[in-house]
Design a protein around this motif. Structure first.
Motif, PDB file in Angstrom:
ATOM      1  N   ILE A   9     -19.784  31.888  42.415  1.00  0.00           N
ATOM      2  CA  ILE A   9     -21.229  31.739  42.540  1.00  0.00           C
ATOM      3  C   ILE A   9     -21.761  30.898  41.384  1.00  0.00           C
ATOM      4  CG2 ILE A   9     -23.438  32.977  42.414  1.00  0.00           C
ATOM      5  CD1 ILE A   9     -22.184  33.496  45.025  1.00  0.00           C
ATOM      6  N   LYS A  10     -22.668  29.968  41.698  1.00  0.00           N
ATOM      7  CA  LYS A  10     -23.335  29.182  40.659  1.00  0.00           C
ATOM      8  C   LYS A  10     -24.767  29.690  40.513  1.00  0.00           C
ATOM      9  CE  LYS A  10     -20.701  24.904  41.312  1.00  0.00           C
ATOM     10  NZ  LYS A  10     -20.783  23.452  41.648  1.00  0.00           N
ATOM     11  N   PRO A  16     -32.152  35.737  43.823  1.00  0.00           N
ATOM     12  CA  PRO A  16     -31.437  36.832  43.157  1.00  0.00           C
ATOM     13  C   PRO A  16     -29.939  36.734  43.430  1.00  0.00           C
ATOM     14  CG  PRO A  16     -33.317  37.658  44.410  1.00  0.00           C
ATOM     15  CD  PRO A  16     -33.133  36.236  44.803  1.00  0.00           C
ATOM     16  N   LEU A  17     -29.144  37.248  42.486  1.00  0.00           N
ATOM     17  CA  LEU A  17     -27.688  37.190  42.610  1.00  0.00           C
ATOM     18  C   LEU A  17     -27.210  37.843  43.901  1.00  0.00           C
ATOM     19  CD1 LEU A  17     -24.906  36.522  41.435  1.00  0.00           C
ATOM     20  CD2 LEU A  17     -24.986  38.707  40.207  1.00  0.00           C
ATOM     21  N   ARG A  18     -27.764  39.004  44.247  1.00  0.00           N
ATOM     22  CA  ARG A  18     -27.302  39.707  45.450  1.00  0.00           C
ATOM     23  C   ARG A  18     -27.521  38.859  46.704  1.00  0.00           C
ATOM     24  NH1 ARG A  18     -31.997  42.244  43.848  1.00  0.00           N
ATOM     25  NH2 ARG A  18     -33.707  42.281  45.344  1.00  0.00           N
ATOM     26  N   GLU A  19     -28.603  38.057  46.711  1.00  0.00           N
ATOM     27  CA  GLU A  19     -28.871  37.202  47.864  1.00  0.00           C
ATOM     28  C   GLU A  19     -27.886  36.037  47.920  1.00  0.00           C
ATOM     29  OE1 GLU A  19     -32.643  34.769  49.819  1.00  0.00           O
ATOM     30  OE2 GLU A  19     -33.007  36.328  48.320  1.00  0.00           O
ATOM     31  N   LEU A  20     -27.552  35.496  46.734  1.00  0.00           N
ATOM     32  CA  LEU A  20     -26.565  34.409  46.688  1.00  0.00           C
ATOM     33  C   LEU A  20     -25.203  34.892  47.167  1.00  0.00           C
ATOM     34  CD1 LEU A  20     -27.466  32.802  43.232  1.00  0.00           C
ATOM     35  CD2 LEU A  20     -27.855  31.806  45.489  1.00  0.00           C
ATOM     36  N   ALA A  46     -15.040  40.105  44.431  1.00  0.00           N
ATOM     37  CA  ALA A  46     -15.786  40.080  43.171  1.00  0.00           C
ATOM     38  C   ALA A  46     -15.125  39.127  42.178  1.00  0.00           C
ATOM     39  CB  ALA A  46     -15.872  41.491  42.584  1.00  0.00           C
ATOM     40  N   GLU A  47     -13.799  39.155  42.119  1.00  0.00           N
ATOM     41  CA  GLU A  47     -13.070  38.263  41.207  1.00  0.00           C
ATOM     42  C   GLU A  47     -13.249  36.796  41.621  1.00  0.00           C
ATOM     43  OE1 GLU A  47      -9.062  39.609  41.275  1.00  0.00           O
ATOM     44  OE2 GLU A  47      -9.425  41.310  39.924  1.00  0.00           O
ATOM     45  N   GLU A  48     -13.164  36.533  42.933  1.00  0.00           N
ATOM     46  CA  GLU A  48     -13.300  35.158  43.418  1.00  0.00           C
ATOM     47  C   GLU A  48     -14.686  34.584  43.139  1.00  0.00           C
ATOM     48  OE1 GLU A  48     -12.048  34.557  47.464  1.00  0.00           O
ATOM     49  OE2 GLU A  48     -10.377  35.958  47.252  1.00  0.00           O
ATOM     50  N   LEU A  49     -15.708  35.407  43.329  1.00  0.00           N
ATOM     51  CA  LEU A  49     -17.076  34.932  43.169  1.00  0.00           C
ATOM     52  C   LEU A  49     -17.582  35.066  41.737  1.00  0.00           C
ATOM     53  CD1 LEU A  49     -18.788  36.239  46.447  1.00  0.00           C
ATOM     54  CD2 LEU A  49     -17.710  34.030  46.000  1.00  0.00           C
ATOM     55  N   GLY A  50     -16.830  35.773  40.898  1.00  0.00           N
ATOM     56  CA  GLY A  50     -17.223  35.922  39.508  1.00  0.00           C
ATOM     57  C   GLY A  50     -18.396  36.863  39.305  1.00  0.00           C
ATOM     58  N   VAL A  51     -18.439  37.919  40.127  1.00  0.00           N
ATOM     59  CA  VAL A  51     -19.532  38.897  40.029  1.00  0.00           C
ATOM     60  C   VAL A  51     -18.941  40.306  39.992  1.00  0.00           C
ATOM     61  CG1 VAL A  51     -21.128  37.385  41.283  1.00  0.00           C
ATOM     62  CG2 VAL A  51     -19.784  39.074  42.555  1.00  0.00           C
ATOM     63  N   SER A  52     -19.819  41.303  39.828  1.00  0.00           N
ATOM     64  CA  SER A  52     -19.364  42.690  39.869  1.00  0.00           C
ATOM     65  C   SER A  52     -19.233  43.141  41.322  1.00  0.00           C
ATOM     66  CB  SER A  52     -20.350  43.597  39.134  1.00  0.00           C
ATOM     67  OG  SER A  52     -21.541  43.739  39.886  1.00  0.00           O
ATOM     68  N   ARG A  53     -18.733  44.353  41.530  1.00  0.00           N
ATOM     69  CA  ARG A  53     -18.536  44.856  42.888  1.00  0.00           C
ATOM     70  C   ARG A  53     -19.849  45.257  43.555  1.00  0.00           C
ATOM     71  NH1 ARG A  53     -13.760  49.229  42.634  1.00  0.00           N
ATOM     72  NH2 ARG A  53     -14.222  49.300  44.877  1.00  0.00           N
ATOM     73  N   THR A  54     -20.887  45.531  42.750  1.00  0.00           N
ATOM     74  CA  THR A  54     -22.146  46.024  43.322  1.00  0.00           C
ATOM     75  C   THR A  54     -22.775  45.043  44.306  1.00  0.00           C
ATOM     76  OG1 THR A  54     -22.571  47.408  41.392  1.00  0.00           O
ATOM     77  CG2 THR A  54     -24.439  46.907  42.811  1.00  0.00           C
ATOM     78  N   ILE A  56     -21.348  42.689  45.897  1.00  0.00           N
ATOM     79  CA  ILE A  56     -20.395  42.533  47.005  1.00  0.00           C
ATOM     80  C   ILE A  56     -20.604  43.665  48.005  1.00  0.00           C
ATOM     81  CG2 ILE A  56     -17.970  42.546  47.682  1.00  0.00           C
ATOM     82  CD1 ILE A  56     -18.636  40.019  46.218  1.00  0.00           C
ATOM     83  N   ARG A  57     -20.704  44.881  47.477  1.00  0.00           N
ATOM     84  CA  ARG A  57     -20.884  46.064  48.327  1.00  0.00           C
ATOM     85  C   ARG A  57     -22.201  45.974  49.113  1.00  0.00           C
ATOM     86  NH1 ARG A  57     -20.619  49.739  44.490  1.00  0.00           N
ATOM     87  NH2 ARG A  57     -18.353  49.643  44.451  1.00  0.00           N
ATOM     88  N   GLU A  58     -23.270  45.535  48.435  1.00  0.00           N
ATOM     89  CA  GLU A  58     -24.572  45.395  49.096  1.00  0.00           C
ATOM     90  C   GLU A  58     -24.509  44.333  50.193  1.00  0.00           C
ATOM     91  OE1 GLU A  58     -27.273  44.460  45.963  1.00  0.00           O
ATOM     92  OE2 GLU A  58     -27.363  46.510  45.179  1.00  0.00           O
ATOM     93  N   ALA A  59     -23.827  43.229  49.903  1.00  0.00           N
ATOM     94  CA  ALA A  59     -23.721  42.146  50.887  1.00  0.00           C
ATOM     95  C   ALA A  59     -22.949  42.602  52.125  1.00  0.00           C
ATOM     96  CB  ALA A  59     -23.032  40.936  50.257  1.00  0.00           C
ATOM     97  N   ILE A  60     -21.884  43.355  51.907  1.00  0.00           N
ATOM     98  CA  ILE A  60     -21.072  43.843  53.027  1.00  0.00           C
ATOM     99  C   ILE A  60     -21.903  44.758  53.925  1.00  0.00           C
ATOM    100  CG2 ILE A  60     -19.147  45.380  53.613  1.00  0.00           C
ATOM    101  CD1 ILE A  60     -17.592  44.121  51.283  1.00  0.00           C
TER     102      ILE A  60
END
Length: 234
Positions: A9-10, A16-20, A46-54, A56-60
């Motif tokens: 993610i850039k 917001p990050l969660r939307e990206l 999370a590792e691929e996008l460089g973010v935490s799991r939170t 990712i979980r919300e997006a799923i």
């Protein structure tokens, strides 16, 4: 073996990050980078996008609500597959609505909107020459959006928008079929000619045939997939 990793993610957007994160995963599913039936591993994503799991979980969770992700009890989240039945049902609805949109557009379109449709045709021709699938999907989306707008029927656009995620996924699949990009361009040109001639019935007929041909292309793609892929549900 395995797919290409997602691009990190850039943070160069006001969003917001969660939307990206959500938009990135959604696009990866629609484009097939995250393939139907693939398990979505929170840690890996999370590792691929460089973010935490939170996020990712919300997006799923959001993707599950849109029908792009399937949650399997005690197993996790998977990219939802679509069956031939799914395709038939969506395209039965879409064919009727697209036909109506084209017919109404033939009666209500503005000169500026006609010019925009012509510009989309020119751009499509360039993209076909470059075999640019992603670009063609974008232009195809814009072409149909102009038709909905030109129909001057907001509720029609809203109803079609309810099928947006499925339509985008199917659009990517349909246009990937050999020769479909060129044929879709020719069908668009015929629809524009009918609308320019202010012929609602011809515009309706051509738009419905266009959607039927797109459906047939998807069917061919699905039948070429692996026999054990979960696409042949009845």
């Amino acid at each position: 073996m395995g797919r290409e990793p997602l691009v990190p993610i850039k943070l160069d957007s006001y969003k917001p990050l969660r939307e990206l994160v959500f938009e990135t995963l959604r696009e990866a599913i629609i484009k097939g980078q995250l393939a139907p039936g693939e398990r979505l591993m929170e840690i890996q994503l999370a590792e691929e996008l460089g973010v935490s799991r939170t996020p990712i979980r919300e997006a799923i969770r959001k993707l599950e609500l849109e029908g792009l992700v399937l949650m399997v009890p005690r197993k996790g989240a998977y990219v939802a597959s679509f069956s031939l039945k799914d395709v038939v049902e969506v395209f039965e609805i879409r064919g009727a609505l697209e036909g109506l949109a084209a017919a109404l557009a033939a009666e209500r379109i503005t000169d500026q909107e006609l010019e925009e449709l012509q510009r989309h045709l020119v751009r499509s021709s360039e993209l076909i020459g470059n075999a640019d699938l992603d670009g063609m999907v974008e232009v195809d989306t814009g072409f149909h959006q102009i038709l909905y707008q030109a129909s001057r029927n907001e509720r029609l656009g809203q109803i079609i928008n309810n099928l947006r995620e499925q339509i985008q996924r199917f659009r990517q699949t349909s246009l990937s079929y050999p020769g479909r990009m060129k044929r879709a361009f020719e069908e668009h040109r015929e629809i524009v000619d009918a609308i320019s001639a202010r012929d609602p019935e011809l515009a309706r007929k051509l738009a419905q045939e266009h959607i039927e041909n797109a459906e047939n292309s998807i069917m061919q793609v699905l039948r070429l997939e692996k026999p054990n892929a979960p696409t042949e549900e009845s």
